[in-house]
Design an enzyme around this catalytic site. Structure first.
Site, short mmCIF file in Angstrom:
data_model
loop_
_atom_site.label_atom_id
_atom_site.label_comp_id
_atom_site.label_asym_id
_atom_site.label_seq_id
_atom_site.Cartn_x
_atom_site.Cartn_y
_atom_site.Cartn_z
N CYS A 2 -1.24 62.30 60.06
CA CYS A 2 0.07 62.21 60.71
C CYS A 2 0.86 63.45 60.35
O CYS A 2 1.20 63.66 59.17
CB CYS A 2 0.78 60.94 60.25
SG CYS A 2 2.49 60.83 60.84
N HIS A 93 -5.58 63.76 72.53
CA HIS A 93 -4.33 63.87 73.27
C HIS A 93 -4.60 64.28 74.71
O HIS A 93 -5.45 65.14 74.97
CB HIS A 93 -3.40 64.90 72.63
CG HIS A 93 -2.93 64.51 71.27
ND1 HIS A 93 -1.80 63.75 71.07
CD2 HIS A 93 -3.45 64.76 70.05
CE1 HIS A 93 -1.64 63.56 69.76
NE2 HIS A 93 -2.63 64.16 69.12
N GLU A 142 1.94 56.86 72.10
CA GLU A 142 0.87 56.89 71.11
C GLU A 142 0.00 55.65 71.22
O GLU A 142 0.51 54.53 71.35
CB GLU A 142 1.44 57.00 69.70
CG GLU A 142 2.16 58.32 69.44
CD GLU A 142 2.40 58.57 67.96
OE1 GLU A 142 1.40 58.59 67.20
OE2 GLU A 142 3.57 58.75 67.57
N CYS A 151 5.80 62.97 67.40
CA CYS A 151 4.38 62.97 67.09
C CYS A 151 3.98 64.40 66.76
O CYS A 151 4.00 65.26 67.64
CB CYS A 151 3.57 62.44 68.27
SG CYS A 151 1.79 62.46 67.99
N GLY A 154 0.77 65.48 68.37
CA GLY A 154 1.06 65.58 69.80
C GLY A 154 1.80 66.86 70.15
O GLY A 154 1.50 67.52 71.15
#
Length: 200
Positions: A2, A93, A142, A151, A154
């Protein structure tokens, strides 16, 4: 992995005296990440993370495709044709460009992208408006979470996709505007690493 979470981990570790260096490494499920911390008044204010090299091979993202890379490729979702670019930053993604992201009914279209048959592991979807040659705006759906305020992976995927599509310049950072704030992303062509800088 993350991207936003790892910046918070770095801030916690430094602010609470667990580490005393401004260059640290953090072991994640996606490998070791290297972070540079900016300090203000004795506390971390900004963190730059080396997010690694983007994965562009369709089979590794994974995405079902007829080509090795998926750049500005049509896909039919809920009876409408969209064009997307596929990038993995440790998770998959799909980056989709449009003129209006504010008015997007993301709760309707997001789940349809997430569970589309072309994404065997499901997918995070970024809906993006290009503002200028170094600024984009995005909203993200997400997988497993729905729409989130930000994100990190992202934002990195969006910067990479925008460069691949010739929409922004590669020789300077891309400012990605998210609901939760801005991130600066730089894809360094010398080492093929993506660097994400944001507040913590």
């Amino acid at each position: 992995m993350c991207g936003n979470g790892i910046r918070c981990v770095a801030k916690y570790a430094y602010d609470y005296g667990i580490v005393n260096k401004t260059s640290i490494s953090v072991a994640t499920k996606s490998g070791v990440k290297y972070l540079d911390l900016s300090i203000r008044d004795g506390r971390v204010s900004m963190v730059k993370v080396n997010m690694g090299a983007p994965i562009l091979q369709a089979a590794l993202i994974p995405v079902v495709a007829q080509t090795e890379q998926v750049i500005n490729t049509p896909i039919e979702v809920d009876g409408k044709t969209y064009y997307f670019t596929a990038v993995s930053m440790g998770n998959p993604h799909a980056v989709v460009y449009m003129d209006d992201v504010d008015g997007l009914e993301i709760e309707k279209i997001g789940p349809s992208f997430e569970s589309h048959v072309n994404f065997p592991d499901r997918v995070n979807t970024e809906f993006v408006k290009v503002i200028d040659r170094h600024t984009v705006q995005m909203r993200v759906w997400e997988r497993g979470s729905g729409e989130t305020l930000a994100c990190g992976t992202g934002a990195c995927a969006v910067a990479v996709a925008s460069i691949l599509n010739g929409l922004v310049d590669r020789d300077q950072p891309v400012t990605v505007k998210l609901l939760g704030g801005n991130l600066n992303i730089f894809w360094d062509e010398n080492d093929d690493q993506v660097y994400m800088t944001g507040p913590a």
